[in-house]
Motif scaffolding. Structure first.
Motif, PDB file in Angstrom:
ATOM      1  N   LEU A  61      10.706  13.586  19.910  1.00 38.01           N
ATOM      2  CA  LEU A  61      10.436  12.377  19.137  1.00 38.01           C
ATOM      3  C   LEU A  61      11.615  11.415  19.112  1.00 38.01           C
ATOM      4  O   LEU A  61      11.481  10.285  18.649  1.00 38.01           O
ATOM      5  N   VAL A  62      12.790  11.866  19.576  1.00 39.41           N
ATOM      6  CA  VAL A  62      14.022  11.093  19.413  1.00 39.41           C
ATOM      7  C   VAL A  62      14.465  10.531  20.752  1.00 39.41           C
ATOM      8  O   VAL A  62      14.527  11.244  21.763  1.00 39.41           O
ATOM      9  N   GLU A 115       8.251   2.832  16.755  1.00 37.02           N
ATOM     10  CA  GLU A 115       9.662   3.185  16.848  1.00 37.02           C
ATOM     11  C   GLU A 115      10.316   2.926  15.496  1.00 37.02           C
ATOM     12  O   GLU A 115      10.088   1.877  14.889  1.00 37.02           O
ATOM     13  N   ILE A 116      11.113   3.880  15.045  1.00 37.27           N
ATOM     14  CA  ILE A 116      11.951   3.678  13.863  1.00 37.27           C
ATOM     15  C   ILE A 116      13.394   3.753  14.324  1.00 37.27           C
ATOM     16  O   ILE A 116      13.893   4.830  14.674  1.00 37.27           O
ATOM     17  N   GLY A 133      21.389   2.661  18.460  1.00 37.65           N
ATOM     18  CA  GLY A 133      20.434   2.781  19.563  1.00 37.65           C
ATOM     19  C   GLY A 133      19.524   3.985  19.475  1.00 37.65           C
ATOM     20  O   GLY A 133      18.610   4.132  20.290  1.00 37.65           O
ATOM     21  N   VAL A 134      19.732   4.869  18.493  1.00 34.88           N
ATOM     22  CA  VAL A 134      18.892   6.057  18.357  1.00 34.88           C
ATOM     23  C   VAL A 134      17.655   5.704  17.532  1.00 34.88           C
ATOM     24  O   VAL A 134      17.759   5.043  16.497  1.00 34.88           O
ATOM     25  N   ARG A 135      16.505   6.150  17.999  1.00 34.43           N
ATOM     26  CA  ARG A 135      15.277   5.837  17.285  1.00 34.43           C
ATOM     27  C   ARG A 135      14.266   6.962  17.478  1.00 34.43           C
ATOM     28  O   ARG A 135      14.314   7.679  18.488  1.00 34.43           O
ATOM     29  N   LEU A 136      13.369   7.087  16.505  1.00 27.42           N
ATOM     30  CA  LEU A 136      12.189   7.924  16.666  1.00 27.42           C
ATOM     31  C   LEU A 136      11.139   7.101  17.387  1.00 27.42           C
ATOM     32  O   LEU A 136      10.932   5.916  17.053  1.00 27.42           O
TER      33      LEU A 136
END
Length: 379
Positions: free
Chosen positions: A10-11, A137-138, A51-54
Motif C-alpha cells: 500500500l506504500v 493517494e494519501i 514523497g511517501v504516500r499510501l
C-alpha cells in the motif's frame, strides 16, 4: 468500517518500512545506510516521509488513517505548524487534514542537543468521497516523522496498479520540501503527478552531501529515471574544497551507474540563492532575525578564499558542468538549476528565509522541471 493491514504493497516512495512496536515507520534510506550515518540531522530527515504516500484503489466514501506523528520543536523558534496529509483522488488534490499531538522532539539549535517526549496517535478522516472505483493517494507530511498505525474504510481496498515509470530523485532541503505548503506541493511531487510517474524522493534536508551510502541507496533502488540535485548543502555545510568536490561527484555518479548503467541520469546544479552565489559557507542562522521570531539564513564565509578552493554556487555549477561533459556518457545530462529558478523568479518569488523557495516557487520549479526534464532527457 473495514480495517486493512498496513503492508508495503500500500506504500509508495519508501525504501523500507520499520516495525517499531507502535506501527510501521517509513524510511527513505535502507538500514545499511542508516547504520553508517553519524549525523542526527540526516537520521531525522530520512525518517520524514517526503514523497511517501499510501496508494490504493477503492469505492470507499470514507477513509480514516491512524498515525503516530513526531513533532519537531526548535527551542526559541516560532512553533512549527502541524504536518499536512494530502488526499488525492485520481491524481487530483481533494482534501487536506492534520493531526495534533503525537511524540515531540525538541532541538536546541545552539548546542544540537535534543529531547524526546512520547504522545498518542491521531486519526485523519476523509469523508464524502465519490463512490466510484478510484485511485486514492494519501501523501504523508513531508516534514514530520510519521508512523503508520491503521487504515480503515467503508469499502474494501486493493493496491493500485504501479505506474509505468519510476523516477528516483536525490537532493537537498529544497527537494525535501522546505517551505512547501503540503506534501503534494513540494516541487518533486508536483512534477511527478504532472508527468504521471512514481516518485521516490531522496531529498534530505541539509544532507545532499555526496555520502557514499546515499549513492549506494540510489544504485540499489529500481528506477527508470534518475536525477541528482547537488551543491547547496556542500556549500552551506562548508564540507569540502574544489579539489575534493570534483572527484566526489565522479565517485557518486560511478556508484549510481553500477546499478543503472544506461538509465537517463540528470545532474541538476543549484537554483539561484543570492547569499551563496559568490560567498562560501558555512551557512548559519541569522541570529538577529531569530531573536525577533523570524527564521532566516546567512552566508558567513569569505569570498577571498574562493581562490584557495572554497566553494560557492558559481564554482559548483562550473564544476558540475565540467564533470558531466568529461564523462562522455550519452545518457548523462546536465541542467543548470537557474533554469528552474533564476534571477527573474527571485524577483517574483523571493526566498522568504534567504535559502528556501516558498509554495509558489515550488510550483514554478516543478513546472520548469517537467518542461526541461520530462520534456527533454526523460521524455
Amino acid at each position: 468500517m473495514i480495517s486493512t493491514p498496513m503492508t508495503a504493497g500500500l506504500v509508495r516512495g519508501a525504501l523500507e518500512l520499520e516495525s517499531t512496536g507502535r506501527g510501521l515507520a517509513p524510511h527513505r534510506l535502507p538500514a545499511r545506510a542508516r547504520a553508517q550515518n553519524t549525523d542526527p540531522r540526516l537520521a531525522m530527515a530520512e525518517a520524514q516521509p517526503a514523497g511517501v504516500r499510501l496508494r490504493f484503489r477503492t469505492r470507499a466514501r470514507v477513509v480514516e488513517l491512524e498515525t503516530l506523528p513526531t513533532k519537531l520543536v526548535y527551542a526559541g523558534a516560532p512553533p512549527r505548524p502541524d504536518g499536512v496529509y494530502d488526499l488525492l483522488v485520481d491524481g487530483k488534490l481533494t482534501a487536506q487534514a492534520s493531526i495534533t499531538g503525537g511524540d515531540t522532539v525538541t532541538v536546541d539549535m545552539a548546542t544540537g542537543a535534543s529531547s524526546h517526549r512520547e504522545g498518542t496517535t491521531g486519526v485523519v478522516r476523509f469523508a464524502d468521497l465519490p463512490g466510484h472505483l478510484k485511485d486514492v493517494e494519501i501523501w504523508l507530511p513531508h516534514n514530520e516523522m510519521t508512523t503508520l498505525v491503521g487504515l480503515r474504510t467503508d469499502e474494501p481496498v486493493e493496491p493500485a496498479p504501479a505506474r509505468e515509470r519510476v523516477w528516483l530523485h536525490h537532493g537537498s532541503s529544497i527537494s525535501h520540501g522546505s517551505n512547501a505548503a503540503s506534501p503534494s506541493g513540494t516541487w518533486p511531487a508536483l512534477a511527478a503527478v504532472s508527468a504521471g510517474v512514481d516518485l521516490i524522493n531522496l531529498g534530505f534536508s541539509g544532507n545532499a552531501l555526496l555520502d557514499p551510502f546515499t549513492a549506494r541507496a540510489l544504485r540499489d533502488t529500481p528506477a527508470d529515471l534518475i536525477s541528482v540535485k547537488i551543491g547547496i548543502n556542500v556549500v552551506n555545510a562548508d564540507l569540502m574544497r574544489l579539489r575534493a568536490f570534483g572527484p566526489a561527484v565522479h565517485g557518486f555518479l560511478d556508484t549510481i551507474r553500477e546499478g543503472h548503467p544506461s538509465a537517463p541520469l540528470l545532474v541538476v546544479s543549484p537554483i539561484l540563492c543570492p547569499i551563496h552565489e559568490r560567498t562560501p559557507g558555512p551557512g548559519d542562522f541569522d541570529h538577529e532575525a531569530l531573536a525577533s521570531g523570524e527564521v532566516r539564513f546567512r552566508a558567513t564565509g569569505d569570498p577571498a578564499e574562493v581562490a584557495a578552493g572554497k566553494l560557492t554556487l558559481e564554482v559548483i555549477r562550473d564544476e558540475l558542468a565540467r564533470v558531466v561533459s568529461q564523462r562522455q556518457d550519452p545518457n548523462l545530462h546536465y541542467l543548470d538549476g537557474r533554469e528552474l529558478y533564476g534571477a527573474a523568479d527571485f524577483a517574483e518569488f523571493p526566498l522568504p528565509d534567504a535559502l528556501h523557495p516558498d509554495a509558489a516557487a515550488h510550483r514554478r520549479i516543478g513546472d520548469r522541471f517537467v518542461e526541461h526534464a520530462f520534456g527533454g532527457p526523460f521524455a
